[in-house]
Design a protein around this motif. Structure first.
Motif, PDB file in Angstrom:
ATOM      1  N   PRO A 179       8.897  20.705 -26.791  1.00 47.36           N
ATOM      2  CA  PRO A 179      10.361  20.615 -26.898  1.00 47.36           C
ATOM      3  C   PRO A 179      10.822  21.283 -28.198  1.00 47.36           C
ATOM      4  O   PRO A 179      10.015  21.527 -29.108  1.00 47.36           O
ATOM      5  N   ASP A 198      15.409  19.035 -31.135  1.00 42.92           N
ATOM      6  CA  ASP A 198      15.472  17.895 -30.218  1.00 42.92           C
ATOM      7  C   ASP A 198      14.546  16.770 -30.669  1.00 42.92           C
ATOM      8  O   ASP A 198      14.900  15.590 -30.601  1.00 42.92           O
ATOM      9  N   VAL A 199      13.360  17.146 -31.140  1.00 44.22           N
ATOM     10  CA  VAL A 199      12.418  16.149 -31.660  1.00 44.22           C
ATOM     11  C   VAL A 199      13.015  15.485 -32.900  1.00 44.22           C
ATOM     12  O   VAL A 199      12.961  14.265 -33.057  1.00 44.22           O
ATOM     13  N   ASP A 232      10.978  10.860 -20.621  1.00 47.58           N
ATOM     14  CA  ASP A 232      11.494  12.215 -20.474  1.00 47.58           C
ATOM     15  C   ASP A 232      12.395  12.660 -21.630  1.00 47.58           C
ATOM     16  O   ASP A 232      13.063  13.678 -21.536  1.00 47.58           O
ATOM     17  N   ALA A 283      12.741  13.910 -25.732  1.00 48.84           N
ATOM     18  CA  ALA A 283      12.004  14.934 -26.483  1.00 48.84           C
ATOM     19  C   ALA A 283      10.651  14.417 -26.978  1.00 48.84           C
ATOM     20  O   ALA A 283       9.646  15.137 -26.927  1.00 48.84           O
ATOM     21  N   ARG A 289       8.259  14.113 -24.023  1.00 46.60           N
ATOM     22  CA  ARG A 289       7.824  15.470 -23.632  1.00 46.60           C
ATOM     23  C   ARG A 289       6.846  16.040 -24.659  1.00 46.60           C
ATOM     24  O   ARG A 289       5.899  16.733 -24.298  1.00 46.60           O
ATOM     25  N   LEU A 290       7.075  15.731 -25.940  1.00 43.68           N
ATOM     26  CA  LEU A 290       6.170  16.181 -26.996  1.00 43.68           C
ATOM     27  C   LEU A 290       4.772  15.619 -26.750  1.00 43.68           C
ATOM     28  O   LEU A 290       3.774  16.334 -26.844  1.00 43.68           O
ATOM     29  N   THR A 316       3.218  17.218 -23.402  1.00 48.91           N
ATOM     30  CA  THR A 316       2.871  18.628 -23.597  1.00 48.91           C
ATOM     31  C   THR A 316       1.707  18.780 -24.557  1.00 48.91           C
ATOM     32  O   THR A 316       0.782  19.563 -24.310  1.00 48.91           O
TER      33      THR A 316
END
Length: 182
Positions: free
Chosen positions: A7, A11-12, A62, A64, A67-68, A71
């Motif tokens: 991300p 956003d993080v 879902d 940031a 998702r980090l 991923t």
């Protein structure tokens, strides 16, 4: 299937601030990657684990930070070495980028130590690489420099990326292989 791109750093940062996490986005990503490389589980409440603060809120599914996690876990396990560090873009100053890289290294060491323990079973190469990461974690940001300094930064960034993959292979992947054999 998990996303293959991290991300956005912004956003993080925004979600990290909303949860009152006391780490920069790069340091937080380093801590997550260290945790995963040290054999820590990819779980929703990872910030509480990697920051060693059980009172830390769990990120939104879902979001940031989630998702980090997904991923990063996928990238570390990917045999094609498609692993990225969450750092400021190339248009940021060398000082900002090198400071973020050293923050990432500090986070990695903390997360790795929490997951792997005080005496992980490392190859000689991994032990040496972990020592190199510790030296980078103690470094001061590079003032803006010339093209040679930019090239050196790029080489150091690539070295850190490879060290994270090496340590993940030595500890987390080796443990998974041992479990499958037993």
């Amino acid at each position: 299937m998990a996303a293959t791109e991290l991300p956005l750093l912004s956003d993080v940062d925004a979600e990290s601030r909303s949860l009152s996490l006391g780490a920069s986005p790069s340091e937080l990503h380093g801590a997550l990657c260290g945790w995963l490389a040290g054999g820590g589980a990819s779980v929703n409440d990872w910030p509480a684990r990697v920051l060693a603060d059980p009172g830390t809120a769990t990120p939104a599914a879902d979001g940031a930070l989630d998702r980090l996690r997904l991923t990063s876990a996928a990238q570390l396990a990917d045999r094609s070495f498609g692993f990225d560090l969450l750092l400021p873009d190339a248009d940021a100053s060398l000082s900002e980028r090198s400071g973020a890289l050293f923050d990432w290294c500090r986070g990695f060491l903390g997360g790795f130590g929490l997951a792997a323990g005080a005496a992980p079973n490392l190859s000689e190469e991994s032990s040496e690489a972990l020592g190199d990461l510790a030296r980078l974690a103690a470094a001061a940001p590079q003032d803006d420099g010339d093209e040679e300094d930019e090239e050196a930064f790029t080489e150091i960034e690539e070295f850190v990326r490879i060290v994270a993959l090496l340590l993940h292979g030595d500890v987390a992947m080796a443990a998974q292989h041992r479990q499958r054999l037993n």
